[in-house]
Design an enzyme around this catalytic site. Structure first.
Site, mmCIF file in Angstrom:
data_model
loop_
_atom_site.group_PDB
_atom_site.id
_atom_site.type_symbol
_atom_site.label_atom_id
_atom_site.label_comp_id
_atom_site.label_asym_id
_atom_site.label_seq_id
_atom_site.Cartn_x
_atom_site.Cartn_y
_atom_site.Cartn_z
ATOM 1 N NE ARG A 228 42.558 39.887 36.398
ATOM 2 C CZ ARG A 228 43.426 40.578 36.472
ATOM 3 N NH1 ARG A 228 44.488 40.278 35.555
ATOM 4 N NH2 ARG A 228 43.613 41.766 37.002
ATOM 5 C CD GLU A 257 46.539 33.768 38.479
ATOM 6 O OE1 GLU A 257 47.189 34.751 39.131
ATOM 7 O OE2 GLU A 257 46.297 34.141 37.383
ATOM 8 C CG HIS A 275 48.856 36.737 36.956
ATOM 9 N ND1 HIS A 275 47.700 36.705 37.293
ATOM 10 C CD2 HIS A 275 48.943 37.744 36.056
ATOM 11 C CE1 HIS A 275 46.852 37.649 36.941
ATOM 12 N NE2 HIS A 275 47.547 38.581 36.181
#
Length: 310
Positions: A228, A257, A275
């Site tokens: 993260r 994001e 991601h």
């Protein structure tokens, strides 16, 4: 038939696993659809499927009186209000360990690409240039792993194949490995050549890798983050990358994001991916199957397989 509100957007191909297990699905992958489903679904929604960054709020739980279980894809559950869930007697599960092989593969791919300058070399050839830069090898290098859970262990096993020396930090030392335990993230950074962040997000891990840790890693050090973004101080990271106090960084996760800081995009010592470390056909299938298994156990009155709290 129990009804599951599905907030995730990345595993649609495997959602029939849930339907074949006897569950009715309400798909709400956008914020507007989510708000509408929560507002109108109080008398029919029994379960929720979400991801860590998407979470589920106390207000949303209060709007769904039938809600008994929240299932989170992947290991992280940082935006799920656990206190509210526990107070309301709502079970929360996650997918800890299910996508570990995929995440570990991606972590090693990022590390290899970053340290060996693959992305920049590829771009140079496409520009009809011939970039040849001497880059470090892996044998004998010290790999620091922040978080030695399922993902961290999978990374360590892969790194051993490159003859790397494993150092790690987690909340406590593990007795089942002979890796080198570091008591703090700062010590881990000091003792590592390459640092991979593999710990869950949330308040307890925020900025574990801060400016001091980045300085300890030093101008020949590299950071890979597949966990993260909140675990690393992004401003301190960018500043160190811009001024040569860190050799490079490879990031699969970002603070906001899908927005990525322009400063990162302009640097030639970073590798960026959107991601996707945990995405693979195998991981997606197995993660949704874990959700189905947890739901079936819960509604059969049995213990769930991967509870977030007990």
């Amino acid at each position: 038939m129990k009804t599951v509100l599905v907030l995730v957007e990345s595993v649609n191909e495997y959602l029939p696993i849930l339907e074949d297990s006897g569950f009715r699905l309400i798909l709400a992958p956008t914020p507007a659809m989510r708000a509408q489903a929560v507002a109108s679904g109080g008398d029919e929604i029994d379960a929720v499927l979400t991801r860590g960054p998407l979470g589920f709020t106390a207000e949303e739980m209060a709007a769904l009186p039938r809600l008994g279980i929240i299932c989170v894809l992947g290991a992280g559950y940082e935006q799920v209000d656990l206190a509210a869930a526990e107070a309301r007697g709502i079970t929360v599960t996650n997918g800890a360990g299910v996508n570990a092989p995929s995440v570990a593969d991606h972590a090693m791919a990022l590390l290899l690409s970053l340290v060996r300058d693959i992305a920049q070399s590829d771009a140079s050839v496409r520009r009809h240039e011939w970039r040849k830069v001497s880059r470090p090898s892996f044998a004998g290098k010290r790999l620091g792993i922040l978080g030695l859970g399922a993902v961290g262990m999978a990374i360590a096993r892969r790194a051993q194949g490159f003859d790397m020396v494993i150092h790690y930090h987690s909340r406590s030392a593990r007795t089942d490995v002979d890796f080198n335990y570091c008591a703090t993230p700062l010590q881990l950074a000091h003792d590592a050549d390459f640092l991979v962040v593999a710990t869950p997000g949330g308040g307890s891990t925020r900025h574990l890798i801060d400016a001091a840790a980045i300085e300890a890693l030093g101008p020949e050090g590299f950071i890979v983050n597949i966990a993260r973004a909140s675990v690393v101080d992004t401003e301190a990271l960018i500043d160190a990358l811009q001024h040569g106090r860190l050799a490079g960084a490879a990031l699969d996760v970002f603070d906001d994001e899908p927005q990525v800081p322009d400063a990162l995009k302009t640097l030639n010592n970073v590798v960026l991916t959107p991601h996707l470390a945990g995405l693979s056909p195998e991981a997606s299938r197995d993660t949704v199957q874990m959700v189905a298994n947890n739901l079936l156990a819960f509604y059969a009155g049995k213990p769930v397989l991967t509870p977030v709290y007990s």
